[in-house]
Design a protein around this motif. Structure first.
Motif, mmCIF file in Angstrom:
data_model
loop_
_atom_site.group_PDB
_atom_site.id
_atom_site.type_symbol
_atom_site.label_atom_id
_atom_site.label_comp_id
_atom_site.label_asym_id
_atom_site.label_seq_id
_atom_site.Cartn_x
_atom_site.Cartn_y
_atom_site.Cartn_z
ATOM 1 N N VAL A 179 -29.567 -4.471 -9.054
ATOM 2 C CA VAL A 179 -30.502 -3.352 -8.867
ATOM 3 C C VAL A 179 -31.869 -3.876 -8.435
ATOM 4 O O VAL A 179 -32.524 -3.300 -7.553
ATOM 5 C CB VAL A 179 -30.605 -2.506 -10.149
ATOM 6 C CG1 VAL A 179 -31.703 -1.445 -10.009
ATOM 7 C CG2 VAL A 179 -29.269 -1.842 -10.446
ATOM 8 N N HIS A 180 -32.331 -4.961 -9.034
ATOM 9 C CA HIS A 180 -33.596 -5.563 -8.597
ATOM 10 C C HIS A 180 -33.521 -5.934 -7.114
ATOM 11 O O HIS A 180 -34.476 -5.719 -6.354
ATOM 12 C CB HIS A 180 -33.906 -6.805 -9.432
ATOM 13 C CG HIS A 180 -34.518 -6.517 -10.769
ATOM 14 N ND1 HIS A 180 -35.678 -5.774 -10.907
ATOM 15 C CD2 HIS A 180 -34.150 -6.890 -12.025
ATOM 16 C CE1 HIS A 180 -35.985 -5.691 -12.191
ATOM 17 N NE2 HIS A 180 -35.075 -6.357 -12.891
ATOM 18 N N ALA A 191 -34.396 -14.049 -11.754
ATOM 19 C CA ALA A 191 -34.602 -14.250 -13.191
ATOM 20 C C ALA A 191 -33.428 -13.682 -13.987
ATOM 21 O O ALA A 191 -32.958 -14.290 -14.952
ATOM 22 C CB ALA A 191 -35.912 -13.590 -13.626
ATOM 23 N N CYS A 192 -32.926 -12.525 -13.561
ATOM 24 C CA CYS A 192 -31.765 -11.936 -14.240
ATOM 25 C C CYS A 192 -30.526 -12.794 -14.020
ATOM 26 O O CYS A 192 -29.697 -12.948 -14.930
ATOM 27 C CB CYS A 192 -31.522 -10.520 -13.735
ATOM 28 S SG CYS A 192 -32.776 -9.337 -14.276
ATOM 29 N N ALA A 196 -28.057 -14.412 -16.791
ATOM 30 C CA ALA A 196 -26.596 -14.292 -16.770
ATOM 31 C C ALA A 196 -25.952 -15.666 -16.900
ATOM 32 O O ALA A 196 -24.959 -15.841 -17.621
ATOM 33 C CB ALA A 196 -26.142 -13.612 -15.480
ATOM 34 N N ARG A 197 -26.527 -16.647 -16.216
ATOM 35 C CA ARG A 197 -25.997 -18.007 -16.295
ATOM 36 C C ARG A 197 -26.126 -18.552 -17.724
ATOM 37 O O ARG A 197 -25.222 -19.208 -18.239
ATOM 38 C CB ARG A 197 -26.757 -18.895 -15.315
ATOM 39 C CG ARG A 197 -26.131 -20.251 -15.070
ATOM 40 C CD ARG A 197 -27.022 -21.075 -14.161
ATOM 41 N NE ARG A 197 -27.259 -20.430 -12.902
ATOM 42 C CZ ARG A 197 -26.479 -20.549 -11.833
ATOM 43 N NH1 ARG A 197 -25.392 -21.281 -11.899
ATOM 44 N NH2 ARG A 197 -26.765 -19.934 -10.709
ATOM 45 N N ASP A 209 -20.264 -13.065 -8.625
ATOM 46 C CA ASP A 209 -21.433 -12.212 -8.394
ATOM 47 C C ASP A 209 -22.707 -13.042 -8.317
ATOM 48 O O ASP A 209 -23.602 -12.756 -7.513
ATOM 49 C CB ASP A 209 -21.553 -11.170 -9.504
ATOM 50 C CG ASP A 209 -20.477 -10.098 -9.412
ATOM 51 O OD1 ASP A 209 -19.825 -10.004 -8.352
ATOM 52 O OD2 ASP A 209 -20.288 -9.366 -10.404
ATOM 53 N N LEU A 210 -22.795 -14.056 -9.175
ATOM 54 C CA LEU A 210 -23.947 -14.960 -9.114
ATOM 55 C C LEU A 210 -24.020 -15.649 -7.750
ATOM 56 O O LEU A 210 -25.089 -15.732 -7.130
ATOM 57 C CB LEU A 210 -23.837 -16.021 -10.210
ATOM 58 C CG LEU A 210 -24.432 -15.707 -11.578
ATOM 59 C CD1 LEU A 210 -23.942 -16.727 -12.597
ATOM 60 C CD2 LEU A 210 -25.944 -15.697 -11.519
ATOM 61 N N GLY A 211 -22.885 -16.135 -7.291
ATOM 62 C CA GLY A 211 -22.868 -16.793 -5.990
ATOM 63 C C GLY A 211 -23.265 -15.862 -4.871
ATOM 64 O O GLY A 211 -24.021 -16.232 -3.962
#
Length: 730
Positions: A179-180, A191-192, A196-197, A209-211
């Motif tokens: 969303v950010h 930062a989010c 999560a990591r 999703d991180l990737g």
């Protein structure tokens, strides 16, 4: 109950273990005498896709007296598509139970959404979250509903509350990061992602999703690490492998990209994403000219294979709206791409037309000159970047009395530049929800004209250009090569930059603008540092080649080696690629060219970190001469050099993309810096750097004449008139 019935905990264990046939046999044996067993059977019927049987069992239990049976009946009605009946049952049940139920509210929200009542659905989900703050699914659905309703700020607030309540839920952190990113808040998104990591997600989906998030922000190394972790946790996942290939290509690991794609193709031979990735892969840096030609032949063959297999892709035609790669690197080979571009665009168009034929159908124009022209600009350049600075005033400079301007910003970042364009436009929308949603928005806004300033910079830009979303559609030279699309009517270009045979190099008709083709604001150059402050030699001559390294054609290697051989006091300065491996590959290629001439390495090649804006111009001001690249000349970089008062040497190419700097020099009356051949280029560069009087005279002339390049409103006026005339004929 049957005397040999197992205890309820045993039945629950069978259900939890997925031993459903065993559980069903025991439950059916006791259902007539034990309501609990009957309810469990009804639940099992729902789970196994038999809602009619679940409803029959629930009604037999008596929904007036049995709240659990009433809840099952409501869910069965919903599964049968009888949403009004489901809603009635859920509201009645809510009124009679003593303790509020978060699960009931969540199901009511689902029913209200299907009935077309998003506000009631949101209210029900808000109630579910109040009842059970740890109800993760309800929080996720609530945020998703706010997004679907076009309320990203509310979605952000919901997810902020969610991560505050459940800080160890990596999935929630990733949703908040997304969303950010949608809001252009890239730092907050990162930062989010870090949170999560830190939450140590155990699932491959979160790592994927991180990737993807890091890749969207052009952070290739962390993207690669996250995707490697996703692949380790879920080997063979096609989405992970396809995205890994994109990232590894950007990192210069072409062998790794091919390996990922070949592995995915072996497991999923019919996957469109994988097939396009494997067949159209191109490296950012070529080993030499022969290597370039091999890759070009491979690309052409891969494109032909995709067309030959067109039938196999039709069943998944809608996947074309989710393609996450493009053929951006093709144009930097410096060859005639007209037919390859036509082939690429027609492949996309065929799939898109199968999935959404209404977006390929002709559109009749309604503009008669009696109202303002509704003109849309769409792309990811409405931020502080090369193409953004080039084309900003194509938007802000149009006469608001004659044009109603719509801007659709698709990049994952916003900045002051973005906000300036938004403030100058009648309609500004940030749209990062995918190509299909973007196409729907463009189609629904009833535009007279769509201008794509940068077809080719992103996958979505190519796809949108293959659709018919307005009666008149135009492309600009943010990526200066023909789109190849039969849906783009005109290509807006600069007359001074085009060769005499330009019309034969495009599938579109040309709109030729005067002067530099854009109204480019004169940039500021202040506080020029010393060379020593940047770690550059204080003595000797500094030749700067400021283009991205993938723009440096192998043909230029011999020229650069000859320059160093002719000027032993020369230093060649480049700017690093985002990926270290790409920089190393380029440096090794140049070192081979030096070694071929017997030139020992003495640190002649220098690399500075990438930089932009005023810092970039300050470095250019330190150069004795700027070396324009062959086949793909500088645009924004040359304007920055002229703003800094630094001479640029160029050799015009066959296509517009290799002639921009030459046109700028001609507009300033400085044709002496325009070479006629590679030997002539070498002579001009050496003379300009070594002859101090000549260098000073050229700098003075640039400062005197550069007004021909900056703050020129006539190209935008000409653009406006051309668009009004063309739209009236549609």
């Amino acid at each position: 109950m049957h005397p040999d019935a197992p205890p309820r905990e045993g039945l629950r264990s069978l259900l939890a273990a997925g031993r459903l046939a065993e559980a069903r046999a025991l439950l059916e044996r006791d259902a007539a005498s034990d309501p609990w067993c009957a309810r469990q059977l009804a639940e099992l019927d729902l789970a196994e896709g038999r809602p009619a049987e679940a409803l029959r069992r629930a009604l037999a239990l008596g929904t007036e007296d049995d709240a659990e049976a009433a809840f099952i009946a409501a869910r069965a009605e919903a599964a049968l598509g009888r949403h009004e009946a489901a809603r009635t049952r859920l509201i009645a049940l809510r009124a009679r139970i003593d303790t509020p139920s978060a699960m009931l509210e969540a199901h009511l929200a689902s029913v209200e959404e299907r009935l077309g009542n998003p506000h009631l659905a949101i209210a029900a989900l808000e109630a579910a979250v109040r009842i059970d703050p740890a109800f993760v699914a309800a929080r996720k659905n609530l945020a998703a509903m706010h997004l679907a309703a076009g309320r990203p700020l509310e979605a952000r607030d919901v997810l902020r509350e969610a991560v505050a309540a459940l800080p160890q839920n990596a999935g929630l952190w990733m949703r908040l990061a997304r969303v950010h990113l949608l809001l252009g808040e890239s730092e907050a998104a990162l930062a989010c992602a870090q949170r999560a990591r830190e939450a140590l997600p155990a699932d491959a989906a979160t790592w994927r999703d991180l990737g993807r998030l890091h890749a969207e922000l052009w952070q290739w190394e962390p993207a690669d690490a996250a995707l490697d972790e996703a692949a380790r946790r879920e080997a063979g996942d096609v989405a992970t492998e396809a995205l890994r290939a994109v990232v590894k290509q950007e990192l210069g690991d072409v062998r790794g990209a091919l390996a990922a794609l070949e592995s995915a193709a072996a497991r999923h031979p019919g996957d469109l994403h994988v097939a396009m990735g494997e067949r159209l892969l191109l490296p950012p840096i070529y080993e030499d000219g022969a290597d370039l030609l091999r890759w070009r032949a491979r690309y052409a063959d891969g494109l032909a294979r995709l067309h030959a297999e067109a039938g196999r892709w039709h069943s998944q035609a809608a996947e074309v709206f989710r393609i996450d790669r493009n053929n951006f690197l093709l144009a930097y080979q410096g060859e005639d791409d007209r037919e390859l571009q036509r082939g690429y665009s027609s492949f996309l168009a065929r799939l898109a037309g199968t999935a959404r034929p209404e977006w390929r159908a002709p559109r009749r124009g309604t503009f008669d000159g009696a109202r303002r022209l509704r003109i849309g600009f769409v792309g990811g350049i409405f931020r502080d970047c090369t193409a953004g600075r080039y084309f900003e005033r194509w938007i802000t400079g149009l006469d608001a009395r004659r044009f109603e301007r719509f801007v659709y910003h698709t990049a994952p970042v916003d900045d002051d530049f973005t906000r300036r364009i938004a403030a100058s436009s009648e309609h500004f929308a940030t749209l990062r929800t995918g190509a299909e949603a973007l196409a729907a928005r463009l189609s629904g806004d009833a535009l007279d004209v769509i201008v794509h300033p940068e077809v080719g910079m992103t996958p979505a830009s190519y796809l949108l250009a293959a659709l018919r979303l307005a009666p008149l559609q135009c492309a600009g030279w943010g990526h200066p090569v023909t789109t190849g699309s039969d849906s783009i009517d005109a290509y807006i270009t600069c007359a001074a930059m085009e060769p005499p045979q330009a019309a034969s190099q495009y599938v579109e008709r040309l709109i030729l603008l005067p002067g530099p083709g854009v109204d480019y604001g004169m940039p500021d150059v202040t506080r020029v540092p010393t060379r020593e402050a940047l770690g550059l030699p204080a003595s000797g001559r500094l030749y700067v080649c400021p283009q991205s390294l993938f723009k440096v054609h192998p043909e230029m290697d011999e020229l650069l080696a000859a320059l160093i051989e002719a000027d032993p006091e020369a230093s060649l300065l480049f700017f690093q690629a985002p990926a270290r491996a790409v920089t190393l590959q380029f440096a090794e290629r140049l070192q081979r060219a030096l070694a071929a001439r017997g030139i020992p390495a003495r640190g002649q090649l220098k690399f500075l970190p990438r930089m932009g804006g005023a810092a970039f111009r300050r470095v250019l001001a330190l150069a004795d001469v700027v070396l324009d690249t062959l086949r793909w000349s500088g645009g924004n970089t040359s304007l920055d050099a002229f703003a800094a008062g630094t001479p640029v040497v160029t050799l015009p190419g066959r296509f517009m993309r290799g002639r921009q700097t030459a046109a700028m020099l001609q507009l300033m009356g400085l044709e002496t810096l325009v070479a006629e051949s590679i030997p002539d280029y070498l002579r001009i560069a050496l003379d300009t750097a070594r002859d101090r009087a000549r260098n000073a005279a050229l700098r003075a002339a640039i400062e005197r004449e550069r007004g021909a390049l900056f703050d020129r409103p006539e190209p935008v006026r000409s653009l406006g008139e051309a668009l009004l005339e063309a739209a009236a004929k549609c």
